[in-house]
Design a protein around this motif. Structure first.
Motif, PDB file in Angstrom:
ATOM      1  N   TYR A   9     -37.247  81.354  29.195  1.00  0.00           N
ATOM      2  CA  TYR A   9     -36.831  81.619  30.228  1.00  0.00           C
ATOM      3  C   TYR A   9     -36.997  82.565  31.367  1.00  0.00           C
ATOM      4  O   TYR A   9     -37.140  82.493  32.354  1.00  0.00           O
ATOM      5  N   SER A  10     -37.216  83.555  30.611  1.00  0.00           N
ATOM      6  CA  SER A  10     -37.880  84.577  31.220  1.00  0.00           C
ATOM      7  C   SER A  10     -39.750  83.901  32.102  1.00  0.00           C
ATOM      8  O   SER A  10     -39.235  84.612  33.346  1.00  0.00           O
ATOM      9  N   ILE A  11     -40.458  82.708  31.537  1.00  0.00           N
ATOM     10  CA  ILE A  11     -40.845  82.602  32.239  1.00  0.00           C
ATOM     11  C   ILE A  11     -40.768  81.563  33.518  1.00  0.00           C
ATOM     12  O   ILE A  11     -41.326  81.574  34.520  1.00  0.00           O
ATOM     13  N   THR A  23     -37.534  81.481  34.885  1.00  0.00           N
ATOM     14  CA  THR A  23     -37.393  81.878  36.015  1.00  0.00           C
ATOM     15  C   THR A  23     -38.493  82.478  36.459  1.00  0.00           C
ATOM     16  O   THR A  23     -38.176  82.462  38.224  1.00  0.00           O
ATOM     17  N   ALA A  24     -39.401  83.506  36.648  1.00  0.00           N
ATOM     18  CA  ALA A  24     -39.714  83.888  36.680  1.00  0.00           C
ATOM     19  C   ALA A  24     -40.914  82.940  38.408  1.00  0.00           C
ATOM     20  O   ALA A  24     -41.343  82.711  39.983  1.00  0.00           O
ATOM     21  N   VAL A  25     -41.519  82.007  37.740  1.00  0.00           N
ATOM     22  CA  VAL A  25     -42.487  80.306  38.047  1.00  0.00           C
ATOM     23  C   VAL A  25     -41.235  79.841  39.087  1.00  0.00           C
ATOM     24  O   VAL A  25     -41.751  79.862  40.103  1.00  0.00           O
ATOM     25  N   ARG A  50     -38.447  81.054  40.698  1.00  0.00           N
ATOM     26  CA  ARG A  50     -38.476  82.251  41.864  1.00  0.00           C
ATOM     27  C   ARG A  50     -39.475  81.600  42.759  1.00  0.00           C
ATOM     28  O   ARG A  50     -40.064  81.859  44.047  1.00  0.00           O
ATOM     29  N   ILE A  51     -41.022  82.002  42.598  1.00  0.00           N
ATOM     30  CA  ILE A  51     -42.030  81.621  43.268  1.00  0.00           C
ATOM     31  C   ILE A  51     -41.974  80.394  43.969  1.00  0.00           C
ATOM     32  O   ILE A  51     -42.555  79.880  44.847  1.00  0.00           O
ATOM     33  N   ALA A 110     -39.618  80.033  46.213  1.00  0.00           N
ATOM     34  CA  ALA A 110     -39.978  80.754  48.069  1.00  0.00           C
ATOM     35  C   ALA A 110     -40.859  79.137  48.459  1.00  0.00           C
ATOM     36  O   ALA A 110     -41.014  79.756  50.016  1.00  0.00           O
ATOM     37  N   ASP A 112     -47.452  77.243  46.550  1.00  0.00           N
ATOM     38  CA  ASP A 112     -48.132  78.690  45.990  1.00  0.00           C
ATOM     39  C   ASP A 112     -49.542  78.904  45.104  1.00  0.00           C
ATOM     40  O   ASP A 112     -49.244  78.153  44.338  1.00  0.00           O
ATOM     41  N   THR A 166     -51.051  80.003  43.150  1.00  0.00           N
ATOM     42  CA  THR A 166     -51.216  81.185  41.882  1.00  0.00           C
ATOM     43  C   THR A 166     -49.958  79.818  40.622  1.00  0.00           C
ATOM     44  O   THR A 166     -49.491  80.115  39.816  1.00  0.00           O
ATOM     45  N   LEU A 167     -49.321  79.092  41.417  1.00  0.00           N
ATOM     46  CA  LEU A 167     -48.395  78.096  40.543  1.00  0.00           C
ATOM     47  C   LEU A 167     -49.089  77.349  39.434  1.00  0.00           C
ATOM     48  O   LEU A 167     -49.219  76.934  38.594  1.00  0.00           O
ATOM     49  N   GLN A 187     -51.408  77.292  37.232  1.00  0.00           N
ATOM     50  CA  GLN A 187     -52.156  78.328  36.098  1.00  0.00           C
ATOM     51  C   GLN A 187     -50.421  78.896  35.973  1.00  0.00           C
ATOM     52  O   GLN A 187     -50.204  78.429  34.070  1.00  0.00           O
ATOM     53  N   THR A 188     -49.518  79.308  36.092  1.00  0.00           N
ATOM     54  CA  THR A 188     -48.502  79.849  35.553  1.00  0.00           C
ATOM     55  C   THR A 188     -47.410  78.558  35.296  1.00  0.00           C
ATOM     56  O   THR A 188     -46.802  79.023  34.026  1.00  0.00           O
ATOM     57  N   TYR A 228     -42.599  88.159  38.265  1.00  0.00           N
ATOM     58  CA  TYR A 228     -44.154  87.275  38.362  1.00  0.00           C
ATOM     59  C   TYR A 228     -45.445  87.902  37.281  1.00  0.00           C
ATOM     60  O   TYR A 228     -46.177  87.221  37.549  1.00  0.00           O
ATOM     61  N   THR A 265     -45.687  87.085  34.181  1.00  0.00           N
ATOM     62  CA  THR A 265     -46.076  85.708  33.871  1.00  0.00           C
ATOM     63  C   THR A 265     -47.190  85.703  34.158  1.00  0.00           C
ATOM     64  O   THR A 265     -48.373  84.480  33.270  1.00  0.00           O
ATOM     65  N   ALA A 320     -50.190  84.132  31.785  1.00  0.00           N
ATOM     66  CA  ALA A 320     -50.807  83.214  31.530  1.00  0.00           C
ATOM     67  C   ALA A 320     -51.691  83.134  31.757  1.00  0.00           C
ATOM     68  O   ALA A 320     -52.808  82.242  30.939  1.00  0.00           O
ATOM     69  N   LYS A 372     -40.929  92.097  28.575  1.00  0.00           N
ATOM     70  CA  LYS A 372     -40.366  91.651  29.552  1.00  0.00           C
ATOM     71  C   LYS A 372     -38.417  90.814  29.435  1.00  0.00           C
ATOM     72  O   LYS A 372     -38.247  90.725  30.458  1.00  0.00           O
ATOM     73  N   ARG A 397     -35.931  91.314  32.192  1.00  0.00           N
ATOM     74  CA  ARG A 397     -35.038  90.299  32.927  1.00  0.00           C
ATOM     75  C   ARG A 397     -33.721  90.448  32.804  1.00  0.00           C
ATOM     76  O   ARG A 397     -32.970  90.509  33.647  1.00  0.00           O
TER      77      ARG A 397
END
Lengths: 172, 179
Positions: A40-42, A44-46, A48-49, A52, A56, A58-59, A61-62, B112, B115, B119, B134, B138
């Protein structure tokens, strides 16, 4: 696995892992009980990017890391999104329109003098035949009877159709 | 058709100090000639761009101009009461709309970054210090959002955002990015 596909599967992988952890508690076995929170943590962060700007740079890799974190649950989730998401709709049971007519020389399903016809629309159904308002049977020792082959749609009557008779034929 | 006023806000990743306003009003009213934006923090302060002497920002060009970007108006994640007014030429307020909004791009951007760190260095996944903090980050962000969405409580939301900001500002101690 594209970034877009990973965005589709990570929420599913998250609950699959949570369910698996819940099930394993009664069966023992080593498992990272924080994995759903990590996904969930990773995720939601990915996400969001991605929302947007899906291009992007960086996507890749993440998102790949997110997919790796999902592990076997990611594979299960991809199956869910690819094959389990749709069910063919049931064919609606549309009533078949019955035939009702006065036997004439021509122009009807059965014309005067005829004794058989193929009724394709009735294939697969049982058939009810009324002649001059009297329900008919398939007992061929009676003076008037009919036969019906629901596989081929062949409908036969005895005796043959007589001018002016009222025929009512129903699929049931 | 009568004017039904509304607006939305957004923030762009990488520009956490900026807020983009979009006028989503429908209908029309020829009397409206100008708009004003008030952004009030939980502490009661009005947030404006550098150089603005009023408590509000002017959003000109109604109805043709539907978006405006207020630059560098935020210094950290902020829970705010946002009021947009639609006024006539004599500065009479004809319409207004209030929303309670959490602007969280600073800490979301930081999340991010973390993240990206993990990664690039997957061993961090086994670092409990990294992960616990982290997850706290969140949780604080979303708790703040929840306070606003459920109760329009910008005071509670700001406390949550401040905890997340603490994690961000002390990241060198709380996130072992070199593990």
């Amino acid at each position: 696995m594209t970034v877009t596909q990973i965005m589709d599967i990570w929420p599913i992988a998250m609950y699959l892992s949570a369910n698996d952890i819940q099930n394993r508690r009664s069966n023992s076995g080593a498992v990272d009980i924080t994995l759903p929170q990590k996904i969930y943590s990773i995720g939601t962060a990915v996400q969001r990017i991605y929302d947007a700007d899906s291009t992007d740079d960086t996507l890749p890799q993440t998102a790949r890391y997110l997919y790796a974190l999902c592990g076997k649950y990611g594979l299960q989730a991809s199956v869910v999104t690819q094959t389990a998401g749709s069910v063919s709709p049931a064919t609606p049971n549309v009533p078949v329109v019955p035939y009702q007519f006065i036997v004439a020389a021509s122009g009807n399903l059965i014309n005067a003098g005829e004794s058989s016809v193929t009724i394709s629309a009735f294939i697969g159904f049982n058939l009810l035949f009324a002649r001059n308002g009297i329900p008919q049977s398939t007992v061929n020792t009676e003076p008037s009877y009919y036969s019906w082959d629901k596989e081929t749609g062949l409908f036969t009557i005895s005796p043959g159709a007589i001018l002016g008779e009222l025929f009512q034929i129903y699929a049931i | 058709m009568a004017l039904t006023v509304n607006f939305s806000t957004s923030q762009t990743p990488g520009s956490p100090g900026d807020i983009i306003f979009t006028d989503t009003s429908t209908g029309s009213d020829g009397s409206v000639t100008q708009r004003r934006i008030y952004i009030q923090s939980a502490a009661g302060d009005y947030l404006v761009e550098s150089g603005t002497s009023t408590q509000y920002e002017v959003w000109s060009g109604f109805p043709g101009t539907t978006t405006i970007t207020l630059e560098d108006i935020l210094e950290q994640d902020t829970a705010a009461r946002v009021v947009v007014q639609w006024l006539d030429v004599s500065n009479n307020v004809l319409y207004d709309k209030t929303q309670y909004i959490g602007f969280t791009a600073y800490n979301e951007d930081f999340d991010y970054e973390l993240t990206q760190n993990v990664a690039a260095n997957p061993l961090l996944v086994d670092d409990n210090n990294f992960w616990q903090n982290k997850l706290k980050l969140r949780t604080d962000i979303e708790s703040g959002n929840n306070a606003i969405e459920r109760a329009s409580d910008i005071a509670a939301a700001q406390q949550c955002y401040d905890r997340a900001t603490y994690l961000r500002e002390n990241s060198q101690y709380l996130f072992n990015a070199n593990a």
